[in-house]
Write a protein that holds these residues in place. Structure first.
Motif, PDB file in Angstrom:
ATOM      1  N   SER A  64       0.815  -1.032  -0.342  1.00 41.70           N
ATOM      2  CA  SER A  64      -0.105   0.041   0.155  1.00 41.70           C
ATOM      3  C   SER A  64       0.827   1.565   0.223  1.00 41.70           C
ATOM      4  O   SER A  64       0.383   1.777  -0.154  1.00 41.70           O
ATOM      5  N   ASP A  65       2.403   1.136   0.509  1.00 38.66           N
ATOM      6  CA  ASP A  65       3.045   2.647   0.463  1.00 38.66           C
ATOM      7  C   ASP A  65       2.656   2.997  -0.955  1.00 38.66           C
ATOM      8  O   ASP A  65       3.121   4.583  -0.431  1.00 38.66           O
ATOM      9  N   ASN A  66       3.004   3.207  -1.928  1.00 41.54           N
ATOM     10  CA  ASN A  66       2.844   3.846  -2.904  1.00 41.54           C
ATOM     11  C   ASN A  66       0.953   3.877  -3.429  1.00 41.54           C
ATOM     12  O   ASN A  66       1.408   5.087  -3.862  1.00 41.54           O
ATOM     13  N   VAL A  67       0.465   2.904  -3.932  1.00 38.09           N
ATOM     14  CA  VAL A  67      -1.159   3.500  -3.986  1.00 38.09           C
ATOM     15  C   VAL A  67      -1.920   4.084  -2.711  1.00 38.09           C
ATOM     16  O   VAL A  67      -2.432   4.790  -3.968  1.00 38.09           O
ATOM     17  N   ALA A  68      -1.583   4.287  -2.020  1.00 33.25           N
ATOM     18  CA  ALA A  68      -2.503   4.322  -0.858  1.00 33.25           C
ATOM     19  C   ALA A  68      -2.124   5.986  -1.531  1.00 33.25           C
ATOM     20  O   ALA A  68      -3.448   6.930  -1.850  1.00 33.25           O
ATOM     21  N   PRO A  69      -1.280   6.823  -1.274  1.00 29.54           N
ATOM     22  CA  PRO A  69      -0.868   8.298  -0.997  1.00 29.54           C
ATOM     23  C   PRO A  69      -0.997   8.862  -2.433  1.00 29.54           C
ATOM     24  O   PRO A  69      -1.308  10.115  -2.879  1.00 29.54           O
ATOM     25  N   ALA A  70      -0.494   7.655  -3.977  1.00 31.11           N
ATOM     26  CA  ALA A  70      -0.871   8.417  -4.875  1.00 31.11           C
ATOM     27  C   ALA A  70      -2.598   8.799  -5.178  1.00 31.11           C
ATOM     28  O   ALA A  70      -3.058   9.075  -6.261  1.00 31.11           O
ATOM     29  N   LEU A  71      -3.652   7.701  -4.876  1.00 32.55           N
ATOM     30  CA  LEU A  71      -5.124   8.104  -4.607  1.00 32.55           C
ATOM     31  C   LEU A  71      -5.302   8.484  -3.746  1.00 32.55           C
ATOM     32  O   LEU A  71      -6.955   9.731  -4.102  1.00 32.55           O
ATOM     33  N   LEU A  72      -4.521   9.080  -2.173  1.00 34.11           N
ATOM     34  CA  LEU A  72      -5.530   9.637  -1.083  1.00 34.11           C
ATOM     35  C   LEU A  72      -4.638  11.251  -1.628  1.00 34.11           C
ATOM     36  O   LEU A  72      -5.590  11.669  -0.560  1.00 34.11           O
ATOM     37  N   GLY A  73      -3.682  11.391  -1.627  1.00 34.22           N
ATOM     38  CA  GLY A  73      -2.892  12.439  -1.717  1.00 34.22           C
ATOM     39  C   GLY A  73      -2.077  12.236  -0.065  1.00 34.22           C
ATOM     40  O   GLY A  73      -3.140  11.473   0.636  1.00 34.22           O
ATOM     41  N   GLY A  74      -1.820  13.143   0.587  1.00 30.38           N
ATOM     42  CA  GLY A  74      -1.117  13.679   1.608  1.00 30.38           C
ATOM     43  C   GLY A  74       0.226  12.360   2.040  1.00 30.38           C
ATOM     44  O   GLY A  74       0.729  11.367   1.259  1.00 30.38           O
ATOM     45  N   ILE A  75       0.582  12.162   3.857  1.00 30.34           N
ATOM     46  CA  ILE A  75       1.319  11.275   4.203  1.00 30.34           C
ATOM     47  C   ILE A  75      -0.148  10.182   4.286  1.00 30.34           C
ATOM     48  O   ILE A  75      -0.404  10.642   5.139  1.00 30.34           O
ATOM     49  N   VAL A  76       0.202   9.269   4.404  1.00 32.32           N
ATOM     50  CA  VAL A  76      -0.449   8.037   4.566  1.00 32.32           C
ATOM     51  C   VAL A  76       0.092   6.348   4.910  1.00 32.32           C
ATOM     52  O   VAL A  76       0.756   6.437   4.647  1.00 32.32           O
ATOM     53  N   ILE A  77      -0.642   6.503   6.207  1.00 29.03           N
ATOM     54  CA  ILE A  77      -0.260   5.074   6.465  1.00 29.03           C
ATOM     55  C   ILE A  77      -0.927   3.886   5.982  1.00 29.03           C
ATOM     56  O   ILE A  77      -2.320   4.667   6.585  1.00 29.03           O
ATOM     57  N   ALA A  78      -0.650   3.185   5.883  1.00 25.41           N
ATOM     58  CA  ALA A  78      -1.942   2.373   5.535  1.00 25.41           C
ATOM     59  C   ALA A  78      -1.112   0.607   5.685  1.00 25.41           C
ATOM     60  O   ALA A  78      -0.217  -0.084   5.609  1.00 25.41           O
ATOM     61  N   ILE A  92      -6.716  -0.702   6.013  1.00 24.76           N
ATOM     62  CA  ILE A  92      -6.880   0.461   7.094  1.00 24.76           C
ATOM     63  C   ILE A  92      -6.182   1.482   7.270  1.00 24.76           C
ATOM     64  O   ILE A  92      -4.829   1.325   6.562  1.00 24.76           O
ATOM     65  N   TYR A  93      -6.625   2.739   6.783  1.00 28.43           N
ATOM     66  CA  TYR A  93      -5.320   3.657   6.469  1.00 28.43           C
ATOM     67  C   TYR A  93      -5.912   5.247   7.857  1.00 28.43           C
ATOM     68  O   TYR A  93      -6.799   5.172   8.149  1.00 28.43           O
ATOM     69  N   GLU A  94      -5.051   6.518   7.510  1.00 24.33           N
ATOM     70  CA  GLU A  94      -4.978   7.067   8.264  1.00 24.33           C
ATOM     71  C   GLU A  94      -3.889   8.300   7.784  1.00 24.33           C
ATOM     72  O   GLU A  94      -2.547   7.786   7.278  1.00 24.33           O
ATOM     73  N   LYS A  95      -4.325   9.190   7.715  1.00 22.49           N
ATOM     74  CA  LYS A  95      -3.311  10.194   7.113  1.00 22.49           C
ATOM     75  C   LYS A  95      -2.330  11.289   8.219  1.00 22.49           C
ATOM     76  O   LYS A  95      -3.366  11.073   9.305  1.00 22.49           O
ATOM     77  N   ILE A  96      -1.195  11.426   8.240  1.00 23.42           N
ATOM     78  CA  ILE A  96      -0.470  12.029   8.468  1.00 23.42           C
ATOM     79  C   ILE A  96      -0.939  13.796   8.038  1.00 23.42           C
ATOM     80  O   ILE A  96      -0.463  13.752   6.966  1.00 23.42           O
ATOM     81  N   GLU A  97      -1.006  14.503   9.375  1.00 23.90           N
ATOM     82  CA  GLU A  97      -0.770  15.784   8.817  1.00 23.90           C
ATOM     83  C   GLU A  97       1.007  16.521   8.697  1.00 23.90           C
ATOM     84  O   GLU A  97       1.044  16.441   8.991  1.00 23.90           O
ATOM     85  N   ASN A  98       0.658  17.317   7.505  1.00 21.11           N
ATOM     86  CA  ASN A  98       2.413  18.236   6.968  1.00 21.11           C
ATOM     87  C   ASN A  98       2.068  18.762   7.678  1.00 21.11           C
ATOM     88  O   ASN A  98       2.029  20.316   7.293  1.00 21.11           O
TER      89      ASN A  98
END
Length: 297
Positions: A126-140, A148-154
Protein backbone atom coordinates in the motif's frame (compact mmCIF):
# COMPACT_ATOMS: atom_id res chain seq x y z
CA UNK A 1 -12.38 12.20 -22.92
CA UNK A 2 -11.88 11.82 -19.17
CA UNK A 3 -8.56 13.21 -17.95
CA UNK A 4 -6.97 11.91 -14.76
CA UNK A 5 -4.01 13.41 -12.91
CA UNK A 6 -2.00 11.25 -10.48
CA UNK A 7 0.83 12.45 -8.22
CA UNK A 8 4.24 10.90 -7.77
CA UNK A 9 4.84 9.17 -4.46
CA UNK A 10 7.76 8.52 -2.16
CA UNK A 11 7.35 5.29 -0.22
CA UNK A 12 8.76 3.94 3.04
CA UNK A 13 10.06 7.33 4.22
CA UNK A 14 12.86 5.43 5.95
CA UNK A 15 11.40 3.05 8.56
CA UNK A 16 7.84 2.72 7.18
CA UNK A 17 8.62 -0.21 4.90
CA UNK A 18 5.64 -1.09 2.66
CA UNK A 19 3.18 0.89 4.80
CA UNK A 20 4.10 4.60 4.74
CA UNK A 21 4.25 6.99 1.79
CA UNK A 22 3.78 10.58 0.69
CA UNK A 23 2.20 12.07 -2.44
CA UNK A 24 4.24 14.80 -4.14
CA UNK A 25 3.41 17.61 -6.58
CA UNK A 26 4.92 15.90 -9.60
CA UNK A 27 2.32 14.44 -11.96
CA UNK A 28 1.39 12.12 -14.77
CA UNK A 29 -1.83 12.76 -16.67
CA UNK A 30 -3.83 10.26 -18.69
CA UNK A 31 -6.87 10.43 -20.95
CA UNK A 32 -9.56 7.74 -21.11
CA UNK A 33 -12.32 7.22 -23.61
CA UNK A 34 -14.66 4.37 -24.46
CA UNK A 35 -14.66 3.72 -28.20
CA UNK A 36 -16.67 1.50 -30.53
CA UNK A 37 -14.09 -1.29 -30.75
CA UNK A 38 -10.54 -2.32 -29.94
CA UNK A 39 -7.74 -0.96 -27.76
CA UNK A 40 -5.95 2.23 -28.78
CA UNK A 41 -2.92 3.83 -27.12
CA UNK A 42 -1.70 7.34 -27.84
CA UNK A 43 1.56 8.84 -26.60
CA UNK A 44 2.97 5.61 -25.16
CA UNK A 45 6.19 3.88 -26.24
CA UNK A 46 5.55 0.88 -28.47
CA UNK A 47 6.51 -1.64 -25.77
CA UNK A 48 3.70 -0.36 -23.52
CA UNK A 49 1.03 -0.13 -26.22
CA UNK A 50 -0.60 -3.53 -25.75
CA UNK A 51 -2.93 -5.53 -23.50
CA UNK A 52 -0.17 -5.97 -20.91
CA UNK A 53 -0.20 -2.25 -20.17
CA UNK A 54 -0.75 -1.94 -16.40
CA UNK A 55 -3.15 0.97 -16.88
CA UNK A 56 -5.40 -1.12 -19.13
CA UNK A 57 -5.15 -4.16 -16.83
CA UNK A 58 -6.18 -1.96 -13.90
CA UNK A 59 -9.18 -0.71 -15.86
CA UNK A 60 -10.22 -4.30 -16.52
CA UNK A 61 -10.27 -4.91 -12.75
CA UNK A 62 -12.91 -2.21 -12.34
CA UNK A 63 -14.94 -3.50 -15.28
CA UNK A 64 -14.76 -7.02 -13.86
CA UNK A 65 -15.92 -5.98 -10.38
CA UNK A 66 -18.74 -3.90 -11.87
CA UNK A 67 -19.64 -6.68 -14.32
CA UNK A 68 -19.30 -4.30 -17.23
CA UNK A 69 -18.27 -5.32 -20.73
CA UNK A 70 -16.62 -2.48 -22.60
CA UNK A 71 -16.77 -2.16 -26.37
CA UNK A 72 -13.34 -0.60 -26.75
CA UNK A 73 -10.93 1.68 -24.90
CA UNK A 74 -8.61 4.53 -25.86
CA UNK A 75 -5.85 5.45 -23.38
CA UNK A 76 -3.79 8.57 -23.96
CA UNK A 77 -0.61 9.63 -22.16
CA UNK A 78 -1.02 13.38 -21.76
CA UNK A 79 1.79 14.21 -19.36
CA UNK A 80 4.67 12.02 -18.20
CA UNK A 81 6.71 13.80 -15.53
CA UNK A 82 7.21 10.93 -13.08
CA UNK A 83 10.50 9.19 -13.96
CA UNK A 84 10.34 5.42 -14.47
CA UNK A 85 12.17 3.02 -12.11
CA UNK A 86 13.48 5.78 -9.86
CA UNK A 87 11.50 5.10 -6.68
CA UNK A 88 8.86 7.78 -7.27
CA UNK A 89 5.81 5.61 -7.85
CA UNK A 90 5.58 5.57 -11.64
CA UNK A 91 3.90 2.15 -11.72
CA UNK A 92 1.52 3.13 -8.94
CA UNK A 93 0.48 6.20 -10.91
CA UNK A 94 -0.47 3.90 -13.78
CA UNK A 95 -2.47 1.56 -11.54
CA UNK A 96 -4.34 4.36 -9.81
CA UNK A 97 -4.98 6.19 -13.08
CA UNK A 98 -6.47 3.07 -14.67
CA UNK A 99 -8.74 2.45 -11.69
CA UNK A 100 -9.92 6.05 -11.42
CA UNK A 101 -10.35 6.39 -15.18
CA UNK A 102 -12.40 3.22 -15.51
CA UNK A 103 -14.51 4.06 -12.47
CA UNK A 104 -15.24 7.51 -13.88
CA UNK A 105 -16.30 5.98 -17.19
CA UNK A 106 -18.80 3.93 -15.16
CA UNK A 107 -20.01 7.07 -13.35
CA UNK A 108 -18.13 6.21 -10.13
CA UNK A 109 -19.86 2.99 -9.18
CA UNK A 110 -16.99 2.10 -6.83
CA UNK A 111 -16.07 4.02 -3.68
CA UNK A 112 -12.63 5.41 -2.92
CA UNK A 113 -12.05 2.53 -0.49
CA UNK A 114 -13.06 0.04 -3.19
CA UNK A 115 -10.47 1.55 -5.52
CA UNK A 116 -7.81 1.53 -2.82
CA UNK A 117 -8.36 -2.16 -2.11
CA UNK A 118 -8.18 -2.95 -5.83
CA UNK A 119 -4.97 -0.92 -6.13
CA UNK A 120 -3.33 -2.86 -3.29
CA UNK A 121 -4.54 -6.13 -4.80
CA UNK A 122 -2.75 -5.23 -8.04
CA UNK A 123 0.36 -3.64 -6.52
CA UNK A 124 0.81 -6.05 -3.61
CA UNK A 125 1.36 -3.40 -0.94
CA UNK A 126 0.00 0.00 0.00
CA UNK A 127 2.88 2.44 0.49
CA UNK A 128 2.75 3.93 -3.03
CA UNK A 129 -0.82 3.40 -4.20
CA UNK A 130 -2.46 4.80 -1.05
CA UNK A 131 -0.90 8.28 -1.26
CA UNK A 132 -1.22 8.27 -5.06
CA UNK A 133 -4.98 7.79 -4.72
CA UNK A 134 -5.64 9.69 -1.49
CA UNK A 135 -2.94 12.37 -1.44
CA UNK A 136 -0.97 13.51 1.61
CA UNK A 137 1.18 11.38 3.90
CA UNK A 138 -0.54 8.04 4.47
CA UNK A 139 -0.02 5.07 6.78
CA UNK A 140 -1.83 2.03 5.40
CA UNK A 141 -1.92 -1.60 6.50
CA UNK A 142 -3.77 -4.69 5.35
CA UNK A 143 -6.09 -6.33 7.89
CA UNK A 144 -8.15 -9.38 6.90
CA UNK A 145 -7.69 -8.49 3.25
CA UNK A 146 -8.89 -4.90 3.70
CA UNK A 147 -6.95 -1.64 3.83
CA UNK A 148 -6.93 0.36 7.05
CA UNK A 149 -5.33 3.77 6.71
CA UNK A 150 -4.82 7.12 8.37
CA UNK A 151 -3.37 10.38 7.09
CA UNK A 152 -0.60 12.33 8.77
CA UNK A 153 -0.81 16.09 8.65
CA UNK A 154 2.25 17.92 7.31
CA UNK A 155 2.13 20.55 10.07
CA UNK A 156 5.22 22.55 9.07
CA UNK A 157 4.67 22.43 5.30
CA UNK A 158 8.00 20.70 4.72
CA UNK A 159 9.70 20.49 1.34
CA UNK A 160 10.79 17.17 -0.15
CA UNK A 161 13.90 17.46 -2.30
CA UNK A 162 14.25 14.60 -4.78
CA UNK A 163 17.81 13.80 -5.84
CA UNK A 164 17.26 11.62 -8.90
CA UNK A 165 20.22 9.80 -10.50
CA UNK A 166 20.44 9.17 -14.23
CA UNK A 167 20.27 5.38 -13.80
CA UNK A 168 17.25 3.16 -13.18
CA UNK A 169 16.78 0.61 -10.43
CA UNK A 170 14.03 -1.92 -11.01
CA UNK A 171 11.99 -2.76 -7.91
CA UNK A 172 12.50 -6.48 -8.48
CA UNK A 173 16.27 -6.06 -8.27
CA UNK A 174 16.01 -3.81 -5.22
CA UNK A 175 13.87 -6.41 -3.45
CA UNK A 176 16.22 -9.26 -4.36
CA UNK A 177 18.95 -7.92 -2.05
CA UNK A 178 16.71 -7.87 1.02
CA UNK A 179 17.32 -10.53 3.70
CA UNK A 180 14.87 -13.38 4.12
CA UNK A 181 14.89 -12.99 7.91
CA UNK A 182 15.22 -10.04 10.27
CA UNK A 183 16.57 -9.85 13.78
CA UNK A 184 14.33 -8.95 16.70
CA UNK A 185 16.64 -6.01 17.42
CA UNK A 186 16.34 -4.52 13.92
CA UNK A 187 12.57 -4.97 13.92
CA UNK A 188 12.21 -3.11 17.22
CA UNK A 189 14.56 -0.40 15.89
CA UNK A 190 12.20 0.24 12.97
CA UNK A 191 8.97 0.03 14.94
CA UNK A 192 10.16 2.77 17.26
CA UNK A 193 11.34 5.04 14.48
CA UNK A 194 8.23 4.58 12.35
CA UNK A 195 6.08 5.56 15.32
CA UNK A 196 8.37 8.49 16.07
CA UNK A 197 8.23 9.68 12.44
CA UNK A 198 4.43 9.60 12.36
CA UNK A 199 4.00 11.57 15.59
CA UNK A 200 6.85 13.94 14.75
CA UNK A 201 5.31 14.89 11.41
CA UNK A 202 1.83 15.16 12.87
CA UNK A 203 3.01 17.37 15.75
CA UNK A 204 5.35 19.46 13.62
CA UNK A 205 8.40 18.42 15.63
CA UNK A 206 11.20 18.68 13.06
CA UNK A 207 14.00 18.09 15.54
CA UNK A 208 13.31 14.36 15.70
CA UNK A 209 12.99 13.71 11.96
CA UNK A 210 16.63 12.82 11.35
CA UNK A 211 16.48 10.03 13.91
CA UNK A 212 12.94 9.04 12.94
CA UNK A 213 13.81 8.49 9.25
CA UNK A 214 16.56 5.97 10.00
CA UNK A 215 16.02 2.39 8.87
CA UNK A 216 17.49 -1.08 9.31
CA UNK A 217 15.05 -3.18 7.25
CA UNK A 218 15.88 -2.22 3.67
CA UNK A 219 18.22 0.76 3.23
CA UNK A 220 21.41 -0.91 4.52
CA UNK A 221 20.97 -3.62 1.87
CA UNK A 222 19.88 -1.38 -1.01
CA UNK A 223 22.52 1.28 -0.44
CA UNK A 224 25.08 -1.00 -2.08
CA UNK A 225 23.15 -0.58 -5.35
CA UNK A 226 23.36 3.23 -5.20
CA UNK A 227 26.89 4.54 -5.48
CA UNK A 228 27.64 7.63 -3.43
CA UNK A 229 24.45 7.62 -1.36
CA UNK A 230 26.29 8.01 1.95
CA UNK A 231 28.27 10.98 0.64
CA UNK A 232 25.13 12.62 -0.74
CA UNK A 233 23.26 12.21 2.54
CA UNK A 234 26.22 13.59 4.50
CA UNK A 235 26.38 16.65 2.25
CA UNK A 236 22.63 17.15 2.58
CA UNK A 237 22.95 17.27 6.36
CA UNK A 238 25.92 19.64 6.05
CA UNK A 239 23.55 21.96 4.15
CA UNK A 240 20.83 21.88 6.79
CA UNK A 241 18.62 18.92 5.84
CA UNK A 242 16.20 17.74 8.51
CA UNK A 243 16.18 14.13 7.30
CA UNK A 244 17.00 11.93 4.33
CA UNK A 245 15.93 8.51 3.15
CA UNK A 246 15.87 6.23 0.12
CA UNK A 247 12.68 6.92 -1.83
CA UNK A 248 10.80 3.67 -2.34
CA UNK A 249 13.17 1.03 -3.64
CA UNK A 250 15.49 3.76 -4.95
CA UNK A 251 17.62 5.01 -6.52
CA UNK A 252 16.14 8.47 -5.77
CA UNK A 253 17.35 9.97 -2.51
CA UNK A 254 14.73 12.05 -0.72
CA UNK A 255 15.77 14.92 1.52
CA UNK A 256 13.38 16.75 3.84
CA UNK A 257 14.05 20.43 4.46
CA UNK A 258 12.20 23.14 6.34
CA UNK A 259 13.49 26.10 4.36
CA UNK A 260 14.89 25.87 0.85
CA UNK A 261 17.30 28.81 1.00
CA UNK A 262 20.44 27.91 -0.95
CA UNK A 263 20.02 24.18 -0.33
CA UNK A 264 19.37 23.15 -3.92
CA UNK A 265 22.18 25.26 -5.41
CA UNK A 266 24.66 23.95 -2.84
CA UNK A 267 23.67 20.35 -3.53
CA UNK A 268 23.82 20.86 -7.30
CA UNK A 269 27.38 22.13 -6.96
CA UNK A 270 28.31 19.11 -4.86
CA UNK A 271 26.63 16.60 -7.18
CA UNK A 272 28.71 17.84 -10.12
CA UNK A 273 31.69 16.19 -8.42
CA UNK A 274 29.96 12.78 -8.37
CA UNK A 275 30.44 9.99 -10.91
CA UNK A 276 26.79 9.92 -12.01
CA UNK A 277 24.69 12.91 -13.01
CA UNK A 278 21.71 13.84 -10.88
CA UNK A 279 18.57 15.90 -11.27
CA UNK A 280 17.17 17.77 -8.28
CA UNK A 281 13.47 18.57 -7.92
CA UNK A 282 12.05 20.82 -5.22
CA UNK A 283 8.72 19.21 -4.30
CA UNK A 284 5.98 19.59 -1.73
CA UNK A 285 3.20 17.36 -0.43
CA UNK A 286 0.22 16.91 -2.76
CA UNK A 287 -2.92 16.72 -0.64
CA UNK A 288 -5.47 15.89 -3.35
CA UNK A 289 -4.20 12.59 -4.73
CA UNK A 290 -5.65 11.30 -8.00
CA UNK A 291 -8.22 13.65 -9.47
CA UNK A 292 -10.29 13.95 -12.62
CA UNK A 293 -9.14 17.26 -14.07
CA UNK A 294 -11.60 17.25 -16.92
CA UNK A 295 -14.31 14.88 -17.97
CA UNK A 296 -16.86 14.64 -20.69
CA UNK A 297 -18.59 11.66 -22.19
Amino acid sequence: MIKVRVPATSANMGPGFDCLGVALNLYNEYGFEEIEDGLVFEGFPKEFSNKDNIIYKSMLKVFEVCKYKTKGIKIKLLKNDIPIARGLGSSSSCIVAGLVGANNLLENKLSENDLLNLAVEIEGHSDNVAPALLGGIVIAVIENGKIIYEKIENKNNLSFISIIPDFKLETEKARSVLPKNLTYEDSVYNIGRAALLAIGLNNGNNEILRTACKDKLHEPYRNSLIKGIDLIKKEAYNNGALASYLSGAGPTIMVIVERLGCFTKSMEAFLKTMKFSYKILELSVDIKGAIVIEGDK
